[in-house]
Design an enzyme around this catalytic site. Structure first.
Site, PDB file in Angstrom:
ATOM      1  N   GLU A 188      -0.822  18.770 -15.305  1.00  0.00           N
ATOM      2  CA  GLU A 188      -1.945  18.243 -14.532  1.00  0.00           C
ATOM      3  C   GLU A 188      -3.151  17.957 -15.424  1.00  0.00           C
ATOM      4  O   GLU A 188      -3.857  16.982 -15.228  1.00  0.00           O
ATOM      5  CB  GLU A 188      -2.338  19.212 -13.408  1.00  0.00           C
ATOM      6  CG  GLU A 188      -1.322  19.272 -12.283  1.00  0.00           C
ATOM      7  CD  GLU A 188      -1.146  17.936 -11.573  1.00  0.00           C
ATOM      8  OE1 GLU A 188      -2.058  17.094 -11.615  1.00  0.00           O
ATOM      9  OE2 GLU A 188      -0.074  17.731 -10.986  1.00  0.00           O
ATOM     10  N   TYR A 203      -9.533  18.910  -7.846  1.00  0.00           N
ATOM     11  CA  TYR A 203      -8.241  18.223  -7.818  1.00  0.00           C
ATOM     12  C   TYR A 203      -7.145  19.091  -8.464  1.00  0.00           C
ATOM     13  O   TYR A 203      -6.082  19.317  -7.884  1.00  0.00           O
ATOM     14  CB  TYR A 203      -8.316  16.853  -8.538  1.00  0.00           C
ATOM     15  CG  TYR A 203      -6.940  16.382  -8.864  1.00  0.00           C
ATOM     16  CD1 TYR A 203      -6.144  15.830  -7.870  1.00  0.00           C
ATOM     17  CD2 TYR A 203      -6.380  16.591 -10.127  1.00  0.00           C
ATOM     18  CE1 TYR A 203      -4.836  15.475  -8.123  1.00  0.00           C
ATOM     19  CE2 TYR A 203      -5.080  16.249 -10.391  1.00  0.00           C
ATOM     20  CZ  TYR A 203      -4.309  15.686  -9.385  1.00  0.00           C
ATOM     21  OH  TYR A 203      -3.001  15.366  -9.638  1.00  0.00           O
ATOM     22  N   ASP A 253      -6.818  12.364  -5.751  1.00  0.00           N
ATOM     23  CA  ASP A 253      -7.082  11.720  -7.047  1.00  0.00           C
ATOM     24  C   ASP A 253      -7.214  10.212  -6.804  1.00  0.00           C
ATOM     25  O   ASP A 253      -7.220   9.765  -5.650  1.00  0.00           O
ATOM     26  CB  ASP A 253      -5.974  12.060  -8.060  1.00  0.00           C
ATOM     27  CG  ASP A 253      -4.653  11.392  -7.711  1.00  0.00           C
ATOM     28  OD1 ASP A 253      -4.504  10.901  -6.567  1.00  0.00           O
ATOM     29  OD2 ASP A 253      -3.766  11.333  -8.585  1.00  0.00           O
TER      30      ASP A 253
END
Ligand code: SF4
Length: 347
Positions: free
Chosen positions: A43, A124, A142
Site C-alpha cells: 500500500e 486511506y 483513493d
C-alpha cells in the site's frame, strides 16, 4: 453537487462488482498474502506509483527486508538503495520509523486507529490495511475509487473540494460490503484501475453499468470534474558525467536536505565551472511534482577531485541510493555508447 438520480441499488452493485472482481482481478503478489506487513508495504509503494512500476521493487524490497524486524534494523543507505527510483523517499523513511514503532509495540497494530498512528499511514492506508489484512469494515477512498463513485452517483462538483470528498466518502461507506470489506475495497480500486479509467472508460465491459448514472446520462467522459491544475514549471539542467578508472564523480545530498536527503547526485554544470565538457550525450525529461526539467547530459573531464565530491565505483552504484535523474543520465550514456559500438562494429 450530486445530480438528481434514482437511489442506486447498493446490494446489486456489490454483488456484480464482487463477481466481476473474482473473475477478472489481476494476479498481484500482495493479493496472495494475508501478512499485514506485506500488505502494508504494497500500500505504501502504491501511493503515487503505478502497479507495473511497483512490482519489481516489491519483490526486491521483501527479499531484502522480509519482516518488520529486518526493516527496523536496516541500514539507511540499504533502505534508500532498495527504494531508489520509486520516488517520494519520505515513504521509505516513514516505513522504517513505523517498523521501529511496531517492534517497540511488540505486534502489528490491528485496528484503524492504531494503524493511523504509524508514521506515513494516513486515512486511506489505514483503511486499506485494516480491511484487507484484518477484515475490518473501513471504506477506502483513493483516486480510483473517487473517480468510479463520482461517475456512479453522478457527482458534478469539483472532485478536489471538501464537500465533494465528504459526499463520496459517505457513498463509499454506504456501498462497502461489511462482510468482505477487504475484497470489496480491492474490487472497487481494480475497477477504477482497469475499466473505469480516467480517459474513455470501458463502460461496455463494466459490471455496474446498469447502475451508473454518468453512463445513462452520457457524462462518463466529463466526470470527474476537476478544478484548474497548476501549470508545470519548466527548467533546464546540465548534468556532467565525469569518469576515471571505472569510477564516476558524485556528490551526496546532506542529511537535512528537504528532498532526496543522503542521495548521490551527478554534478550540475554550475557546480563545476572548471570541468571540461568533451561530449554531448543527449537530453531527457524529468518531472518532480510540478516542475519539468529538460536535462542535458554531457561527458566531461576534471583535473583533480573537487572538494565535496567523491568517486564512486560504477560496480557499487546498485548498492547506494542514486537519484533517479542521475540514473537516467547514466542509462542515456550507456545507450549512446552501445549505439556507437554497433555503428563501428565493435562488440
Ligand atoms: Fe465507469 Fe462506465 Fe462503469 Fe460508469 S459504466 S462506472 S463510467 S466504467
Amino acid at each position: 453537487m450530486v445530480h438528481q438520480a434514482n437511489a442506486p441499488d447498493l446490494p446489486a452493485i456489490r454483488r456484480r462488482l464482487l463477481a466481476w472482481y473474482r473473475k477478472h482481478k489481476r494476479d498481484l503478489p500482495w493479493r496472495r498474502t494475508e501478512d499485514p506487513y506485506r500488505i502494508w508495504i504494497s500500500e505504501i509503494m502504491l501511493q503515487q506509483t503505478r502497479v507495473a512500476a511497483v512490482l519489481p521493487y516489491y519483490a526486491r524490497f521483501l527479499a531484502r527486508f522480509p519482516d518488520v524486524q529486518a526493516l527496523a534494523e536496516a541500514e539507511e543507505q540499504d533502505l534508500l538503495a532498495a527504494w531508489a527510483g520509486l520516488g517520494y523517499y519520505s515513504r521509505a523513511r516513514n516505513l522504517q520509523k513505523a517498523a521501529r514503532n511496531i517492534v517497540e509495540l511488540g505486534e502489528f497494530p490491528r485496528d484503524h486507529a492504531s494503524l493511523g498512528e504509524l508514521p506515513g499511514v494516513g486515512d486511506y492506508t489505514a483503511a486499506a490495511v485494516a480491511s484487507i489484512a484484518f477484515g475490518l469494515p473501513h471504506a477506502v477512498l483513493d483516486g480510483n475509487v473517487a473517480r468510479v463513485l463520482s461517475r456512479l452517483a453522478p457527482e458534478l462538483g469539483d472532485i478536489k473540494s471538501d464537500a465533494v470528498r465528504k459526499r463520496l466518502r459517505a457513498l463509499a461507506e454506504a456501498l462497502l460490503d461489511g462482510k468482505r470489506p477487504g475484497e470489496f475495497n480491492q474490487a472497487l480500486m481494480e475497477l477504477g484501475a482497469t475499466v473505469c479509467v480516467p480517459m474513455r472508460p470501458l463502460c461496455e465491459s463494466c459490471p455496474i453499468r446498469q447502475s451508473c448514472e454518468a453512463r445513462k446520462q452520457g457524462l462518463e467522459n466529463q466526470l470527474p470534474v476537476r478544478g484548474a491544475r497548476p501549470s508545470a514549471d519548466r527548467r533546464a539542467r546540465k548534468l556532467l558525467v565525469i569518469e576515471q578508472a571505472g569510477k564516476v564523480l558524485f556528490w551526496q545530498r546532506p542529511a537535512e536536505s528537504s528532498r532526496l536527503a543522503k542521495f548521490w547526485e551527478l554534478p550540475d554544470r554550475e557546480q563545476l565551472p572548471d570541468a571540461k565538457v568533451t561530449d554531448y550525450a543527449g537530453t531527457f525529461r524529468h518531472t518532480i511534482v510540478n516542475t519539468t526539467y529538460f536535462v542535458e547530459v554531457c561527458r566531461a573531464t576534471i583535473g583533480s577531485r573537487p572538494n565535496g565530491f567523491q568517486w564512486l565505483a560504477k560496480s557499487s552504484l546498485e548498492d547506494v541510493p542514486v537519484s533517479t535523474a542521475a540514473k537516467k543520465a547514466l542509462a542515456l550514456l550507456r545507450a549512446q555508447s552501445a549505439a556507437v559500438s554497433r555503428r563501428s562494429g565493435v562488440p
